[in-house]
Design an enzyme around this catalytic site. Sequence first.
Site, PDB file in Angstrom:
ATOM      1  N   HIS A 160       0.818  -1.227   0.000  1.00 29.39           N
ATOM      2  CA  HIS A 160       0.000   0.000   0.000  1.00 29.39           C
ATOM      3  C   HIS A 160       0.847   1.271   0.000  1.00 29.39           C
ATOM      4  O   HIS A 160       0.302   2.368  -0.187  1.00 29.39           O
ATOM      5  CB  HIS A 160      -0.937   0.032   1.209  1.00 29.39           C
ATOM      6  CG  HIS A 160      -1.959  -1.060   1.214  1.00 29.39           C
ATOM      7  ND1 HIS A 160      -2.875  -1.239   0.191  1.00 29.39           N
ATOM      8  CD2 HIS A 160      -2.205  -2.046   2.112  1.00 29.39           C
ATOM      9  CE1 HIS A 160      -3.635  -2.292   0.465  1.00 29.39           C
ATOM     10  NE2 HIS A 160      -3.254  -2.799   1.622  1.00 29.39           N
ATOM     11  N   ASP A 196      -2.458 -10.618  -2.510  1.00 28.97           N
ATOM     12  CA  ASP A 196      -3.040 -10.194  -1.226  1.00 28.97           C
ATOM     13  C   ASP A 196      -4.525  -9.863  -1.443  1.00 28.97           C
ATOM     14  O   ASP A 196      -4.937  -9.475  -2.541  1.00 28.97           O
ATOM     15  CB  ASP A 196      -2.291  -8.951  -0.732  1.00 28.97           C
ATOM     16  CG  ASP A 196      -2.710  -8.509   0.661  1.00 28.97           C
ATOM     17  OD1 ASP A 196      -1.969  -8.821   1.613  1.00 28.97           O
ATOM     18  OD2 ASP A 196      -3.761  -7.835   0.788  1.00 28.97           O
ATOM     19  N   HIS A 198      -6.101  -7.344  -0.512  1.00 29.27           N
ATOM     20  CA  HIS A 198      -6.294  -5.908  -0.752  1.00 29.27           C
ATOM     21  C   HIS A 198      -5.515  -5.450  -1.983  1.00 29.27           C
ATOM     22  O   HIS A 198      -4.391  -5.908  -2.214  1.00 29.27           O
ATOM     23  CB  HIS A 198      -5.843  -5.109   0.472  1.00 29.27           C
ATOM     24  CG  HIS A 198      -6.511  -5.529   1.744  1.00 29.27           C
ATOM     25  ND1 HIS A 198      -5.967  -6.475   2.600  1.00 29.27           N
ATOM     26  CD2 HIS A 198      -7.693  -5.156   2.296  1.00 29.27           C
ATOM     27  CE1 HIS A 198      -6.778  -6.655   3.629  1.00 29.27           C
ATOM     28  NE2 HIS A 198      -7.840  -5.875   3.475  1.00 29.27           N
ATOM     29  N   ASP A 285      -4.132 -13.225   3.270  1.00 34.01           N
ATOM     30  CA  ASP A 285      -5.406 -12.799   3.863  1.00 34.01           C
ATOM     31  C   ASP A 285      -6.587 -13.151   2.962  1.00 34.01           C
ATOM     32  O   ASP A 285      -7.725 -12.773   3.247  1.00 34.01           O
ATOM     33  CB  ASP A 285      -5.395 -11.305   4.235  1.00 34.01           C
ATOM     34  CG  ASP A 285      -4.778 -10.411   3.179  1.00 34.01           C
ATOM     35  OD1 ASP A 285      -4.488 -10.892   2.061  1.00 34.01           O
ATOM     36  OD2 ASP A 285      -4.600  -9.208   3.464  1.00 34.01           O
TER      37      ASP A 285
HETATM   38  C1  OKP Z   1      -2.986  -4.397   4.556  1.00 37.12           C
HETATM   39  B1  OKP Z   1      -2.624  -5.537   3.633  1.00 37.12           B
HETATM   40  C2  OKP Z   1      -9.151  -3.145   9.648  1.00 37.12           C
HETATM   41  C3  OKP Z   1      -9.545  -2.124   8.605  1.00 37.12           C
HETATM   42  C4  OKP Z   1      -8.659  -2.195   7.394  1.00 37.12           C
HETATM   43  C5  OKP Z   1      -6.497  -1.535   6.522  1.00 37.12           C
HETATM   44  C6  OKP Z   1      -6.201  -2.884   5.978  1.00 37.12           C
HETATM   45  C7  OKP Z   1      -4.813  -2.940   5.413  1.00 37.12           C
HETATM   46  C8  OKP Z   1      -4.453  -4.281   4.848  1.00 37.12           C
HETATM   47  N1  OKP Z   1      -8.862  -2.507  10.878  1.00 37.12           N
HETATM   48  N2  OKP Z   1      -7.417  -1.508   7.611  1.00 37.12           N
HETATM   49  O1  OKP Z   1      -3.044  -5.378   2.319  1.00 37.12           O
HETATM   50  O2  OKP Z   1      -2.976  -6.844   4.091  1.00 37.12           O
HETATM   51 ZN    ZN Z   2      -4.148  -7.422   2.585  1.00 35.12          ZN
END
Ligand code: OKP
Ligand code: ZN
Length: 342
Positions: A160, A196, A198, A285
Amino acid sequence: MKTIYNAAHGAHRAEYEFFRGEKVPAFEKPERADWVHAAVQRAGLGDAVPPQAHDDTVLLKVHTEPYLDFLRGAYETFAALGGVGAAFPSVWPIRGMRADREPTNFAARMGRYSFDSGSPLTAGTWLAARTGANCALTGAALLSAGERSAVVLTRPPGHHAGRDFFGGYCFLNNAAIAAQALRDRGCARVAILDVDYHHGNGTQDIFYDRGDVFFASIHGDPLTEYPFFLGHADETGRSAGEGCNLNLPLPAGASVEQWFAALRVGSEAIRRFRPDALVVSLGVDTFEGDPISHFQLRVSDFPRVGHAIASLACPTLFVLEGGYAVQEIGGNVVAVLQGFLR
Ligand code: OKP
Ligand code: ZN
């Protein structure tokens, strides 16, 4: 498989993050990397290579110098102002405001160099992120020296983090740094596959204009899933990078078969690009038991992920990204690597 483990990752340690207006225990915690490292060792995959220190040459091609300068000194500045615990941004230069003038105020600079308030910046954040970048650079060096594959085990994650911003628990973009290092070491074309849950908005930001690094990402649809403001299918790259960005968003709750269908599309595009090296942003994830994500991969699906990646027949560097709060992330990472090696 050569394993590069960041023994300093635990320097980045946040007590809590904000979630739905509440302070909750941080999801991105040191145990994550420890679980993965232990599982990799147990599986006999831990052919450990110590990370070599590298200077900022490659980092400066991926991130801007003002951003790196800010990040390096951010916590000290915060502490000197009386800050305790973790620093969080609270104000951002949104549309119509100016991001070209850097305020001197610390809170303002935090906002200038971030896109969310979910990424606690702690006393050891720079140390952990910077040593993590060394791990990524060491991994790239191993591939250049002829290794067929290697895995970088570090946190905080990276995908990110963009050219000049942190967010989503990420500060330095390890996968992008590795890809740039591979370019500098003689690979004409490098592909990054981001599996991932996200969208890797930072990686996309860094390479969006470039035709030498292909970025493909399978992720939750940004209409409902973090990071929300990037990751749609119509983002295909710009100028020299036109056609070198492939987003494969899937609805939250998408089935395992939908996910593997997207992986086939991404793999085919990477094959057509004919990369000399592949970097995998390896978030697990996508696991059905992940507490903040909504895909349904089971433990038994992860070897298939590795096997599909191996079929690209390319020197491959795996870089750990997400996967939260459940010890199974260790076994899931191992399953991907074993599927790759099989
Ligand atoms: C990072 B990676 C949860 C809300 C989401 C941001 C998620 C970041 C993911 N407290 N917060 O891509 O696994
Ligand atoms: Zn993620």
